[in-house]
Design a protein around this motif. Structure first.
Motif, mmCIF file in Angstrom:
data_model
loop_
_atom_site.group_PDB
_atom_site.id
_atom_site.type_symbol
_atom_site.label_atom_id
_atom_site.label_comp_id
_atom_site.label_asym_id
_atom_site.label_seq_id
_atom_site.Cartn_x
_atom_site.Cartn_y
_atom_site.Cartn_z
ATOM 1 N N VAL A 19 0.854 -1.184 0.000
ATOM 2 C CA VAL A 19 0.000 0.000 0.000
ATOM 3 C C VAL A 19 0.894 1.238 0.000
ATOM 4 O O VAL A 19 1.788 1.339 0.845
ATOM 5 C CB VAL A 19 -0.919 0.002 1.229
ATOM 6 N N THR A 20 0.680 2.128 -0.942
ATOM 7 C CA THR A 20 1.499 3.336 -1.003
ATOM 8 C C THR A 20 0.633 4.560 -0.786
ATOM 9 O O THR A 20 -0.482 4.650 -1.304
ATOM 10 C CB THR A 20 2.236 3.450 -2.347
ATOM 11 N N GLN A 21 1.173 5.501 -0.011
ATOM 12 C CA GLN A 21 0.459 6.734 0.289
ATOM 13 C C GLN A 21 1.330 7.934 -0.062
ATOM 14 O O GLN A 21 2.548 7.876 0.031
ATOM 15 C CB GLN A 21 0.108 6.806 1.779
ATOM 16 N N SER A 22 0.651 9.005 -0.469
ATOM 17 C CA SER A 22 1.380 10.239 -0.741
ATOM 18 C C SER A 22 0.536 11.445 -0.353
ATOM 19 O O SER A 22 -0.700 11.380 -0.408
ATOM 20 C CB SER A 22 1.744 10.317 -2.226
ATOM 21 N N PRO A 23 1.173 12.531 0.082
ATOM 22 C CA PRO A 23 2.596 12.612 0.394
ATOM 23 C C PRO A 23 2.887 11.952 1.749
ATOM 24 O O PRO A 23 1.975 11.508 2.425
ATOM 25 C CB PRO A 23 2.817 14.123 0.466
ATOM 26 N N THR A 24 4.145 11.901 2.139
ATOM 27 C CA THR A 24 4.492 11.314 3.436
ATOM 28 C C THR A 24 4.318 12.324 4.560
ATOM 29 O O THR A 24 3.965 11.942 5.684
ATOM 30 C CB THR A 24 5.936 10.792 3.439
ATOM 31 N N HIS A 25 4.583 13.574 4.260
ATOM 32 C CA HIS A 25 4.414 14.635 5.253
ATOM 33 C C HIS A 25 3.748 15.834 4.588
ATOM 34 O O HIS A 25 3.940 16.081 3.392
ATOM 35 C CB HIS A 25 5.760 15.087 5.833
ATOM 36 N N GLY A 50 -7.954 26.041 8.406
ATOM 37 C CA GLY A 50 -8.934 26.544 7.456
ATOM 38 C C GLY A 50 -8.715 26.073 6.026
ATOM 39 O O GLY A 50 -9.636 26.139 5.200
ATOM 40 N N GLN A 51 -7.523 25.595 5.735
ATOM 41 C CA GLN A 51 -7.240 25.118 4.386
ATOM 42 C C GLN A 51 -7.859 23.740 4.154
ATOM 43 O O GLN A 51 -8.437 23.122 5.056
ATOM 44 C CB GLN A 51 -5.725 25.043 4.159
ATOM 45 N N GLN A 52 -7.688 23.271 2.926
ATOM 46 C CA GLN A 52 -8.179 21.962 2.522
ATOM 47 C C GLN A 52 -6.983 21.093 2.124
ATOM 48 O O GLN A 52 -5.952 21.604 1.671
ATOM 49 C CB GLN A 52 -9.142 22.116 1.333
ATOM 50 N N VAL A 53 -7.113 19.776 2.320
ATOM 51 C CA VAL A 53 -6.009 18.879 2.000
ATOM 52 C C VAL A 53 -6.547 17.631 1.310
ATOM 53 O O VAL A 53 -7.681 17.192 1.576
ATOM 54 C CB VAL A 53 -5.224 18.510 3.276
ATOM 55 N N THR A 54 -5.743 17.077 0.406
ATOM 56 C CA THR A 54 -6.078 15.816 -0.260
ATOM 57 C C THR A 54 -4.928 14.840 -0.081
ATOM 58 O O THR A 54 -3.773 15.169 -0.391
ATOM 59 C CB THR A 54 -6.334 16.022 -1.760
ATOM 60 N N LEU A 55 -5.240 13.675 0.426
ATOM 61 C CA LEU A 55 -4.257 12.613 0.608
ATOM 62 C C LEU A 55 -4.597 11.476 -0.344
ATOM 63 O O LEU A 55 -5.768 11.227 -0.628
ATOM 64 C CB LEU A 55 -4.292 12.112 2.066
ATOM 65 N N THR A 88 0.424 9.253 6.046
ATOM 66 C CA THR A 88 0.736 10.656 5.753
ATOM 67 C C THR A 88 0.649 11.431 7.054
ATOM 68 O O THR A 88 -0.398 11.431 7.707
ATOM 69 C CB THR A 88 -0.249 11.262 4.739
ATOM 70 N N ARG A 89 1.747 12.042 7.421
ATOM 71 C CA ARG A 89 1.755 12.854 8.653
ATOM 72 C C ARG A 89 1.275 14.258 8.301
ATOM 73 O O ARG A 89 1.952 14.980 7.584
ATOM 74 C CB ARG A 89 3.161 12.900 9.240
ATOM 75 N N LEU A 90 0.091 14.622 8.784
ATOM 76 C CA LEU A 90 -0.484 15.935 8.539
ATOM 77 C C LEU A 90 -0.311 16.803 9.777
ATOM 78 O O LEU A 90 -0.708 16.409 10.877
ATOM 79 C CB LEU A 90 -1.965 15.830 8.188
ATOM 80 N N THR A 91 0.269 17.957 9.580
ATOM 81 C CA THR A 91 0.401 18.942 10.656
ATOM 82 C C THR A 91 -0.373 20.180 10.259
ATOM 83 O O THR A 91 -0.146 20.746 9.185
ATOM 84 C CB THR A 91 1.871 19.309 10.900
#
Lengths: 112, 114
Positions: free
Chosen positions: B4-10, B16-21, B109-112
């Motif tokens: 299983v591969t995920q991106s990005p890693t960090h 308030g922003q939006q993110v896509t993993l 994916t480490r989300l900060t």
């Protein structure tokens, strides 16, 4: 609330010793009982798993013992090594699904 | 055979922003599940996709949404990010029903959120 209760929270074992981690589950719909090993910054890796139709499964130094009537299962790590130092999670998926409920984790440290 | 591969890693995002993993499942797997793992805790189930549809959902708000593509890969979207969304996001893939019960996880994916 379908919970999986894991103990102990942390464990320190001497090299060569036996590490034992326990889990108790409430939901009788669980029909697959995996253990995962997780190193810092990594995803959980499937270590060993058991189905409820057997009471014990052994793979190398790792053994799962399962007690259906008590709704408990445990992980035994024989001849523990420093490389086994990691966090271990038990889990249960709801029958027929891949929705896993995880325990709270056990941080194992094996002293050299 | 890639796992299983995920991106990005960090990833670092502002409140308030939006993110896509993104997640690519293990070869032969058709079910993708997403989990959130806060520091020092076990993974918490967000939702699961099968045949391009959300099949199950955990106790997460509608700010969390996802998608599965015809090639079984998947995306997790989080809108209106909160500081509390900071976590390790894990993708797990599983084989077709009847072929096993295993779930195999990516590296996360480490989300900060700052």
């Amino acid at each position: 609330q379908q919970q999986v209760k894991q103990s102990p929270q942390s464990l320190i074992v001497q090299k060569g010793g036996i590490s034992i981690i326990n889990c108790a589950y409430e939901n009788t719909a669980f029909d697959y009982f995996p253990w995962y090993q997780q190193f810092p910054g990594k995803g959980p890796a499937l270590l060993i798993a058991i189905r409820p139709d057997v009471s014990e499964k052994k793979e190398g130094r790792f053994t799962i013992s399962f007690n259906k009537s008590a709704k408990q299962f445990s992980l035994h790590i024989m001849d523990s090594q420093p490389g086994d130092s990691a966090t271990y999670f038990c889990a249960g998926p709801f029958s027929g699904t891949y929705k896993y409920i995880f325990g709270t984790g056990t941080r194992l440290k094996v002293l050299a | 055979d890639a796992g299983v591969t995920q991106s990005p890693t960090h990833l670092i995002k502002t409140r308030g922003q939006q993110v896509t993993l993104r997640c690519s499942p293990k070869s032969g797997h058709d079910t993708v599940s997403w989990y959130q793992q806060a520091l020092g805790q076990g993974p918490q189930f967000i939702f699961q996709y099968y045949e391009e549809e959300e099949r199950q959902r955990g106790n997460f708000p509608d700010r969390f949404s996802g998608h599965q593509f015809p090639n079984y890969s998947s995306e997790l979207n989080v809108n209106a990010l909160l500081l509390g969304d900071s976590a390790l996001y894990l993708c797990a893939s599983s084989p077709p029903q009847g072929a096993g019960y295993e779930a195999f996880f990516g590296q996360g994916t480490r989300l900060t959120v700052v």
